[in-house]
Design a protein around this motif. Structure first.
Motif, PDB file in Angstrom:
ATOM      1  N   ILE A 137       5.142  -4.102  -8.167  1.00 51.62           N
ATOM      2  CA  ILE A 137       5.156  -3.939  -6.715  1.00 51.62           C
ATOM      3  C   ILE A 137       5.581  -5.237  -6.044  1.00 51.62           C
TER       4      ILE A 137
ATOM      5  N   LYS B  65       2.414   1.838  -3.519  1.00 52.87           N
ATOM      6  CA  LYS B  65       1.404   2.275  -4.493  1.00 52.87           C
ATOM      7  C   LYS B  65       0.819   3.654  -4.157  1.00 52.87           C
ATOM      8  N   ASN B  66       0.449   3.870  -2.897  1.00 51.99           N
ATOM      9  CA  ASN B  66      -0.313   5.053  -2.514  1.00 51.99           C
ATOM     10  C   ASN B  66       0.473   6.123  -1.770  1.00 51.99           C
TER      11      ASN B  66
ATOM     12  N   CYS C 290       0.829  -1.209   0.000  1.00 54.28           N
ATOM     13  CA  CYS C 290       0.000   0.000   0.000  1.00 54.28           C
ATOM     14  C   CYS C 290       0.864   1.260   0.000  1.00 54.28           C
TER      15      CYS C 290
ATOM     16  N   THR D 146       2.524  -1.445 -11.584  1.00 54.38           N
ATOM     17  CA  THR D 146       1.558  -2.542 -11.677  1.00 54.38           C
ATOM     18  C   THR D 146       1.731  -3.478 -10.477  1.00 54.38           C
TER      19      THR D 146
ATOM     20  N   THR E  96       1.679   5.439  -8.330  1.00 54.11           N
ATOM     21  CA  THR E  96       0.426   4.895  -8.856  1.00 54.11           C
ATOM     22  C   THR E  96       0.576   4.236 -10.220  1.00 54.11           C
TER      23      THR E  96
ATOM     24  N   LEU F 268      -3.380  -4.852  -2.436  1.00 59.10           N
ATOM     25  CA  LEU F 268      -3.677  -3.523  -2.977  1.00 59.10           C
ATOM     26  C   LEU F 268      -5.182  -3.264  -2.988  1.00 59.10           C
TER      27      LEU F 268
END
Length: 156
Positions: A121, A92-93, A89, A117, A114, A148
């Motif tokens: 990750i 990605k975020n 997380c 893919t 973001t 995710l």
């Protein structure tokens, strides 16, 4: 061009991995790895290192030691190894706010990635969780995809 590199890389990884006969490697929980998982782990580590160098090493450094009291280490990180689901997380975020890593407080924003893919990750997590003294085995793409999804659900 990128789509062409993955099949070539996979073929090279299989060829290199199949040379010689080595005993099955052990995962963090000490279960022997099957040959397919061993090859996937090798592939994820190579790809993960490349992605790490592109997206992460500027702050966390090439050797995972972090940058003084600004950016936390990933090498031997209790925070990272405690919850790889959260690491997915974070990659990605991004994250804002204070975290404690190995007893030291860090309060720098981590930018979101973001555009990565789930497989990218998974490769990064596999690399950082199996480098610099960390030992966690492979983080499968299907698991990272689920992780995710769970972090998206918890934001809503």
């Amino acid at each position: 061009m990128q789509n062409f590199k993955r099949p070539i890389f996979l073929i090279l990884t299989i060829l290199v991995s199949s040379c010689g006969s080595s005993p099955n490697k052990q995962t963090a929980d000490e279960e022997p790895m099957d040959r397919r998982t061993e090859i996937r782990l090798t592939q994820y580590m190579v790809q993960g290192k490349s992605l790490y160098q592109t997206y992460c090493s500027n702050c966390h450094q090439a050797d995972g030691t972090g940058l003084a009291k600004l950016y936390p280490p990933l090498a031997g990180s209790d925070y990272l190894m405690a919850d790889l689901k959260e690491a997915a997380c974070l990659i990605k975020n991004g994250k804002t706010g204070e975290i404690m890593v190995n007893g030291v407080s860090y309060n720098q924003m981590m930018p979101a990635n973001t555009n990565l893919t789930p497989i990218e990750i998974a490769e990064i997590i596999t690399y950082i969780s199996n480098s610099w003294g960390n030992k966690a085995g492979i983080s499968a793409t299907r698991d990272v995809t689920r992780w995710l999804k769970n972090c998206e659900d918890s934001e809503n």
